[in-house]
Motif scaffolding. Structure first.
Motif, PDB file in Angstrom:
ATOM      1  N   ALA A 112       0.832  -1.210   0.000  1.00 41.42           N
ATOM      2  CA  ALA A 112       0.000   0.000   0.000  1.00 41.42           C
ATOM      3  C   ALA A 112       0.866   1.258   0.000  1.00 41.42           C
ATOM      4  O   ALA A 112       0.577   2.228  -0.712  1.00 41.42           O
ATOM      5  CB  ALA A 112      -0.934  -0.014   1.208  1.00 41.42           C
ATOM      6  N   VAL A 113       1.943   1.242   0.775  1.00 37.16           N
ATOM      7  CA  VAL A 113       2.837   2.400   0.824  1.00 37.16           C
ATOM      8  C   VAL A 113       3.591   2.559  -0.501  1.00 37.16           C
ATOM      9  O   VAL A 113       3.742   3.671  -1.014  1.00 37.16           O
ATOM     10  CB  VAL A 113       3.832   2.279   1.994  1.00 37.16           C
ATOM     11  N   LEU A 114       4.045   1.458  -1.069  1.00 34.19           N
ATOM     12  CA  LEU A 114       4.768   1.523  -2.337  1.00 34.19           C
ATOM     13  C   LEU A 114       3.886   2.121  -3.429  1.00 34.19           C
ATOM     14  O   LEU A 114       4.346   2.928  -4.248  1.00 34.19           O
ATOM     15  CB  LEU A 114       5.251   0.127  -2.744  1.00 34.19           C
ATOM     16  N   HIS A 115       2.617   1.723  -3.456  1.00 28.45           N
ATOM     17  CA  HIS A 115       1.688   2.278  -4.440  1.00 28.45           C
ATOM     18  C   HIS A 115       1.416   3.755  -4.166  1.00 28.45           C
ATOM     19  O   HIS A 115       1.472   4.592  -5.078  1.00 28.45           O
ATOM     20  CB  HIS A 115       0.370   1.499  -4.422  1.00 28.45           C
ATOM     21  N   ALA A 116       1.119   4.082  -2.909  1.00 25.34           N
ATOM     22  CA  ALA A 116       0.719   5.445  -2.558  1.00 25.34           C
ATOM     23  C   ALA A 116       1.811   6.460  -2.837  1.00 25.34           C
ATOM     24  O   ALA A 116       1.537   7.600  -3.225  1.00 25.34           O
ATOM     25  CB  ALA A 116       0.298   5.499  -1.087  1.00 25.34           C
ATOM     26  N   ARG A 117       3.073   6.036  -2.665  1.00 25.17           N
ATOM     27  CA  ARG A 117       4.188   6.975  -2.809  1.00 25.17           C
ATOM     28  C   ARG A 117       5.034   6.710  -4.050  1.00 25.17           C
ATOM     29  O   ARG A 117       6.101   7.301  -4.216  1.00 25.17           O
ATOM     30  CB  ARG A 117       5.046   6.946  -1.537  1.00 25.17           C
ATOM     31  N   ASP A 118       4.564   5.818  -4.916  1.00 27.43           N
ATOM     32  CA  ASP A 118       5.233   5.543  -6.190  1.00 27.43           C
ATOM     33  C   ASP A 118       6.707   5.206  -5.981  1.00 27.43           C
ATOM     34  O   ASP A 118       7.604   5.881  -6.489  1.00 27.43           O
ATOM     35  CB  ASP A 118       5.081   6.743  -7.132  1.00 27.43           C
ATOM     36  N   LEU A 119       6.940   4.127  -5.230  1.00 29.93           N
ATOM     37  CA  LEU A 119       8.294   3.793  -4.788  1.00 29.93           C
ATOM     38  C   LEU A 119       8.919   2.604  -5.516  1.00 29.93           C
ATOM     39  O   LEU A 119       9.955   2.107  -5.093  1.00 29.93           O
ATOM     40  CB  LEU A 119       8.277   3.504  -3.280  1.00 29.93           C
ATOM     41  N   VAL A 120       8.300   2.161  -6.595  1.00 33.81           N
ATOM     42  CA  VAL A 120       8.807   0.967  -7.280  1.00 33.81           C
ATOM     43  C   VAL A 120      10.263   1.137  -7.699  1.00 33.81           C
ATOM     44  O   VAL A 120      11.053   0.188  -7.642  1.00 33.81           O
ATOM     45  CB  VAL A 120       7.922   0.632  -8.497  1.00 33.81           C
ATOM     46  N   GLY A 121      10.644   2.323  -8.094  1.00 32.68           N
ATOM     47  CA  GLY A 121      12.015   2.546  -8.541  1.00 32.68           C
ATOM     48  C   GLY A 121      13.015   2.740  -7.424  1.00 32.68           C
ATOM     49  O   GLY A 121      14.223   2.659  -7.655  1.00 32.68           O
ATOM     50  N   ARG A 122      12.530   2.994  -6.211  1.00 29.21           N
ATOM     51  CA  ARG A 122      13.445   3.317  -5.103  1.00 29.21           C
ATOM     52  C   ARG A 122      13.627   2.177  -4.109  1.00 29.21           C
ATOM     53  O   ARG A 122      14.674   2.060  -3.472  1.00 29.21           O
ATOM     54  CB  ARG A 122      12.919   4.542  -4.357  1.00 29.21           C
ATOM     55  N   VAL A 123      12.618   1.340  -3.952  1.00 30.20           N
ATOM     56  CA  VAL A 123      12.633   0.321  -2.897  1.00 30.20           C
ATOM     57  C   VAL A 123      12.679  -1.082  -3.490  1.00 30.20           C
ATOM     58  O   VAL A 123      11.837  -1.447  -4.320  1.00 30.20           O
ATOM     59  CB  VAL A 123      11.396   0.453  -1.990  1.00 30.20           C
ATOM     60  N   GLU A 124      13.669  -1.851  -3.053  1.00 25.24           N
ATOM     61  CA  GLU A 124      13.714  -3.284  -3.337  1.00 25.24           C
ATOM     62  C   GLU A 124      13.191  -4.000  -2.093  1.00 25.24           C
ATOM     63  O   GLU A 124      13.532  -3.634  -0.974  1.00 25.24           O
ATOM     64  CB  GLU A 124      15.148  -3.728  -3.629  1.00 25.24           C
ATOM     65  N   VAL A 125      12.370  -5.012  -2.297  1.00 23.83           N
ATOM     66  CA  VAL A 125      11.771  -5.731  -1.180  1.00 23.83           C
ATOM     67  C   VAL A 125      12.418  -7.103  -1.068  1.00 23.83           C
ATOM     68  O   VAL A 125      12.514  -7.842  -2.052  1.00 23.83           O
ATOM     69  CB  VAL A 125      10.251  -5.882  -1.347  1.00 23.83           C
ATOM     70  N   SER A 126      12.863  -7.450   0.137  1.00 24.55           N
ATOM     71  CA  SER A 126      13.534  -8.728   0.359  1.00 24.55           C
ATOM     72  C   SER A 126      12.857  -9.491   1.484  1.00 24.55           C
ATOM     73  O   SER A 126      12.133  -8.917   2.303  1.00 24.55           O
ATOM     74  CB  SER A 126      15.011  -8.504   0.699  1.00 24.55           C
ATOM     75  N   SER A 127      13.109 -10.792   1.524  1.00 28.29           N
ATOM     76  CA  SER A 127      12.574 -11.608   2.612  1.00 28.29           C
ATOM     77  C   SER A 127      13.239 -12.983   2.592  1.00 28.29           C
ATOM     78  O   SER A 127      13.694 -13.460   1.545  1.00 28.29           O
ATOM     79  CB  SER A 127      11.057 -11.779   2.478  1.00 28.29           C
ATOM     80  N   PHE A 128      13.276 -13.608   3.776  1.00 30.58           N
ATOM     81  CA  PHE A 128      13.649 -15.017   3.873  1.00 30.58           C
ATOM     82  C   PHE A 128      12.501 -15.905   3.415  1.00 30.58           C
ATOM     83  O   PHE A 128      12.702 -17.082   3.135  1.00 30.58           O
ATOM     84  CB  PHE A 128      13.984 -15.381   5.334  1.00 30.58           C
ATOM     85  N   HIS A 129      11.298 -15.349   3.376  1.00 34.65           N
ATOM     86  CA  HIS A 129      10.098 -16.129   3.108  1.00 34.65           C
ATOM     87  C   HIS A 129       9.746 -16.072   1.620  1.00 34.65           C
ATOM     88  O   HIS A 129       9.397 -15.005   1.101  1.00 34.65           O
ATOM     89  CB  HIS A 129       8.928 -15.592   3.929  1.00 34.65           C
TER      90      HIS A 129
END
Length: 227
Positions: A112-129
């Motif tokens: 929701a935050v990535l969409h609201a603030r148009d962050l696709v180009g700035r934030v990479e999302v990682s996880s062990f899961h």
């Protein structure tokens, strides 16, 4: 290709981890990316903290999921710093971020935050899961994702591809040339962690990794020249 240096929880080797103070220090040190960890509070806030509970890094106790953001705000996260939420980090620094989902439930809130603030180009999302990586990719088309491995084997390459990850973030102590070659054959980037010494840095460069996650900002200065 640029050799990335990623600040682990900011610069946790010199500042309290996962605090605004640590993130600002990482940016001032010139690190290429800042890594942080996300959990959901009882009332659904994206809390920046590594552990599922507050015991180790604050003066409080108990699970993050059992406390509201207001309750978490009363805690000292080190040097008088308060426990931040993800949106505060976005405003405090301009450096690209690698946001690790520690709790699969946080994927939807982060989306929701990535969409609201148009962050696709700035934030990479990682996880062990694996399921968290796949879920965030489904919710936010085009977002860059990374699968993290601590104790892993060659199968982690197939897992990353299946989950749709473009990057593997792997414990350097278990990383082998065979895994590197398999990952390269599947067009995956590889980040090694945690790299805090010159010997570790030399190994990362010898394996021709794309970058390293470090607690120590000095790694940035030497990382570009160590062969």
């Amino acid at each position: 290709m640029n050799f990335l240096t990623i600040g682990h929880r900011g610069v946790m080797g010199v500042e309290p981890e996962n605090t605004l103070r640590s993130f600002v220090a990482a940016e001032q040190a010139g690190l290429d990316v800042i890594e942080l960890d996300l959990h959901l509070s009882k009332d659904g806030a994206l809390v920046v903290m590594h552990d599922p509970d507050v015991d180790r890094t604050t003066g409080g106790s108990g699970a993050i999921a059992d406390q509201t953001l207001s309750e978490l705000r009363t805690l000292d996260a080190g040097c008088g710093e308060r426990v931040p939420v993800f949106e505060e980090v976005l405003d405090a620094v301009r450096t690209p971020l690698q946001a690790e989902i520690k709790d699969v439930r946080a994927a939807r809130a982060l989306a929701a935050v990535l969409h609201a603030r148009d962050l696709v180009g700035r934030v990479e999302v990682s996880s062990f899961h694996d399921e968290a990586v796949a879920e965030i990719a489904r919710l936010v088309p085009g977002v860059r994702t990374a699968l993290i491995g601590s104790r892993y084997g060659l199968d982690i390459v197939d897992r990353a591809v299946t989950a749709g990850a473009a990057t593997l973030c792997l414990n350097l102590r278990r990383l082998t040339l065979e895994i590197v070659e398999e990952a390269r054959g599947r067009d995956l980037r590889i980040i090694g962690w945690v790299v805090n010494t010159q010997d570790q840095l030399r190994l990362a460069r010898a394996l021709e990794l794309d970058g390293v996650t470090t607690d120590c900002p000095d790694i940035r200065r030497t990382g570009r020249f160590t062969a």
